[in-house]
Design a protein around this motif. Structure first.
Motif, PDB file in Angstrom:
ATOM      1  N   THR A 229       7.669  51.537 -20.864  1.00  0.00           N
ATOM      2  CA  THR A 229       7.772  50.293 -21.619  1.00  0.00           C
ATOM      3  C   THR A 229       8.411  49.203 -20.772  1.00  0.00           C
ATOM      4  O   THR A 229       9.418  49.434 -20.117  1.00  0.00           O
ATOM      5  CB  THR A 229       8.604  50.501 -22.903  1.00  0.00           C
ATOM      6  OG1 THR A 229       8.042  51.582 -23.655  1.00  0.00           O
ATOM      7  CG2 THR A 229       8.619  49.241 -23.754  1.00  0.00           C
TER       8      THR A 229
ATOM      9  N   THR B 225       5.646  45.906 -23.891  1.00  0.00           N
ATOM     10  CA  THR B 225       4.347  46.403 -23.441  1.00  0.00           C
ATOM     11  C   THR B 225       4.562  47.860 -23.058  1.00  0.00           C
ATOM     12  O   THR B 225       5.325  48.152 -22.134  1.00  0.00           O
ATOM     13  CB  THR B 225       3.826  45.595 -22.239  1.00  0.00           C
ATOM     14  OG1 THR B 225       3.762  44.218 -22.611  1.00  0.00           O
ATOM     15  CG2 THR B 225       2.455  46.071 -21.811  1.00  0.00           C
TER      16      THR B 225
ATOM     17  N   VAL C 136       2.888  51.783 -22.327  1.00  0.00           N
ATOM     18  CA  VAL C 136       1.748  52.627 -21.969  1.00  0.00           C
ATOM     19  C   VAL C 136       2.216  54.068 -22.101  1.00  0.00           C
ATOM     20  O   VAL C 136       3.199  54.470 -21.467  1.00  0.00           O
ATOM     21  CB  VAL C 136       1.258  52.351 -20.528  1.00  0.00           C
ATOM     22  CG1 VAL C 136       0.115  53.288 -20.169  1.00  0.00           C
ATOM     23  CG2 VAL C 136       0.857  50.894 -20.362  1.00  0.00           C
TER      24      VAL C 136
ATOM     25  N   ASP D 186       1.290  58.203 -22.019  1.00  0.00           N
ATOM     26  CA  ASP D 186       0.401  59.255 -21.519  1.00  0.00           C
ATOM     27  C   ASP D 186       0.448  60.392 -22.527  1.00  0.00           C
ATOM     28  O   ASP D 186       1.398  61.187 -22.543  1.00  0.00           O
ATOM     29  CB  ASP D 186       0.877  59.705 -20.137  1.00  0.00           C
ATOM     30  CG  ASP D 186      -0.028  60.757 -19.513  1.00  0.00           C
ATOM     31  OD1 ASP D 186      -1.052  61.126 -20.126  1.00  0.00           O
ATOM     32  OD2 ASP D 186       0.304  61.213 -18.401  1.00  0.00           O
TER      33      ASP D 186
ATOM     34  N   GLU E 205      -6.752  56.942 -30.702  1.00  0.00           N
ATOM     35  CA  GLU E 205      -6.230  55.575 -30.530  1.00  0.00           C
ATOM     36  C   GLU E 205      -5.657  54.986 -31.820  1.00  0.00           C
ATOM     37  O   GLU E 205      -4.589  54.382 -31.806  1.00  0.00           O
ATOM     38  CB  GLU E 205      -7.336  54.660 -29.981  1.00  0.00           C
ATOM     39  CG  GLU E 205      -6.913  53.221 -29.793  1.00  0.00           C
ATOM     40  CD  GLU E 205      -5.944  53.004 -28.638  1.00  0.00           C
ATOM     41  OE1 GLU E 205      -5.142  52.062 -28.726  1.00  0.00           O
ATOM     42  OE2 GLU E 205      -5.979  53.754 -27.655  1.00  0.00           O
TER      43      GLU E 205
ATOM     44  N   ALA F 132       0.697  48.032 -27.173  1.00  0.00           N
ATOM     45  CA  ALA F 132       0.802  49.453 -26.828  1.00  0.00           C
ATOM     46  C   ALA F 132      -0.585  50.001 -26.502  1.00  0.00           C
ATOM     47  O   ALA F 132      -1.573  49.653 -27.159  1.00  0.00           O
ATOM     48  CB  ALA F 132       1.409  50.237 -27.978  1.00  0.00           C
ATOM     49  N   SER F 133      -0.641  50.848 -25.486  1.00  0.00           N
ATOM     50  CA  SER F 133      -1.909  51.447 -25.105  1.00  0.00           C
ATOM     51  C   SER F 133      -1.702  52.864 -24.612  1.00  0.00           C
ATOM     52  O   SER F 133      -0.609  53.242 -24.193  1.00  0.00           O
ATOM     53  CB  SER F 133      -2.607  50.602 -24.034  1.00  0.00           C
ATOM     54  OG  SER F 133      -1.803  50.535 -22.871  1.00  0.00           O
TER      55      SER F 133
ATOM     56  N   LYS G 218      -2.592  55.705 -21.869  1.00  0.00           N
ATOM     57  CA  LYS G 218      -2.964  55.787 -20.452  1.00  0.00           C
ATOM     58  C   LYS G 218      -4.295  56.491 -20.348  1.00  0.00           C
ATOM     59  O   LYS G 218      -4.551  57.498 -21.002  1.00  0.00           O
ATOM     60  CB  LYS G 218      -1.882  56.562 -19.687  1.00  0.00           C
ATOM     61  CG  LYS G 218      -2.110  56.625 -18.214  1.00  0.00           C
ATOM     62  CD  LYS G 218      -0.951  57.302 -17.530  1.00  0.00           C
ATOM     63  CE  LYS G 218      -1.143  57.342 -16.037  1.00  0.00           C
ATOM     64  NZ  LYS G 218       0.005  57.946 -15.376  1.00  0.00           N
ATOM     65  N   ASN G 219      -5.167  55.948 -19.518  1.00  0.00           N
ATOM     66  CA  ASN G 219      -6.501  56.553 -19.321  1.00  0.00           C
ATOM     67  C   ASN G 219      -6.431  57.710 -18.387  1.00  0.00           C
ATOM     68  O   ASN G 219      -5.735  57.803 -17.470  1.00  0.00           O
ATOM     69  CB  ASN G 219      -7.475  55.515 -18.790  1.00  0.00           C
ATOM     70  CG  ASN G 219      -7.697  54.419 -19.813  1.00  0.00           C
ATOM     71  OD1 ASN G 219      -7.565  54.641 -21.006  1.00  0.00           O
ATOM     72  ND2 ASN G 219      -8.036  53.232 -19.337  1.00  0.00           N
TER      73      ASN G 219
END
Length: 142
Positions: free
Chosen positions: A78, A99, A101, A103, A109, A138-139, A141-142
């Motif tokens: 964050t 912000t 991310v 994992d 989602e 917020a996302s 992780k790919n």
């Protein structure tokens, strides 16, 4: 839960003075000045420290909520941007943008977004800063 302590000393007037801030554990000590707070000078400032506290709190809280919902998170990273601006003629912390991310392998989602948003309002630092507009991006992780 134990009380956490920090201290600060300021010497001189606002514009030409200087100070130090430190935490009781000894893990952090830094100088601060008018320039480090209101311009681009060296040293820290209260807003930066609030941002670090908020980012740390949110990362821990989101990890906890994800695990409580049955998801294994490998990490939550964050970042916080604290906006200090003049409101009604006074310097005011108006917005904190988090912000994050995370994992979390295999997580849906929409469920993630629900948990992330609820955590934004529930983490202890967010609760302490209710007067501030707190934004979240917020996302996963790919």
């Amino acid at each position: 839960m134990p009380d956490k302590k920090a201290s600060a000393v300021w010497n001189g007037d606002l514009k030409s003075g200087n100070g130090t801030v430190e935490v009781e554990s000894g893990a952090f000590e830094s100088s601060y000045t008018f320039a480090s707070r209101f311009e681009q000078g060296e040293g820290t400032n209260p807003e930066e420290l609030i941002g670090a506290a908020h980012a740390g709190c949110y990362s821990m809280a989101l990890s906890n909520e994800l695990h409580s919902a049955g998801h294994e998170s490998n990490s939550v990273d964050t970042k916080a941007v604290v906006t200090l601006e003049t409101v009604d003629g006074a310097p005011t912390i108006s917005t904190i943008k988090l912000t994050a991310v995370a994992d979390v392998p295999g997580m849906d989602e929409s469920e993630f977004q629900k948990i992330a948003e609820a955590t934004k309002d529930a983490c202890p630092v967010s609760r302490a800063l209710k007067a501030v507009n707190i934004e979240l991006e917020a996302s996963l992780k790919n």
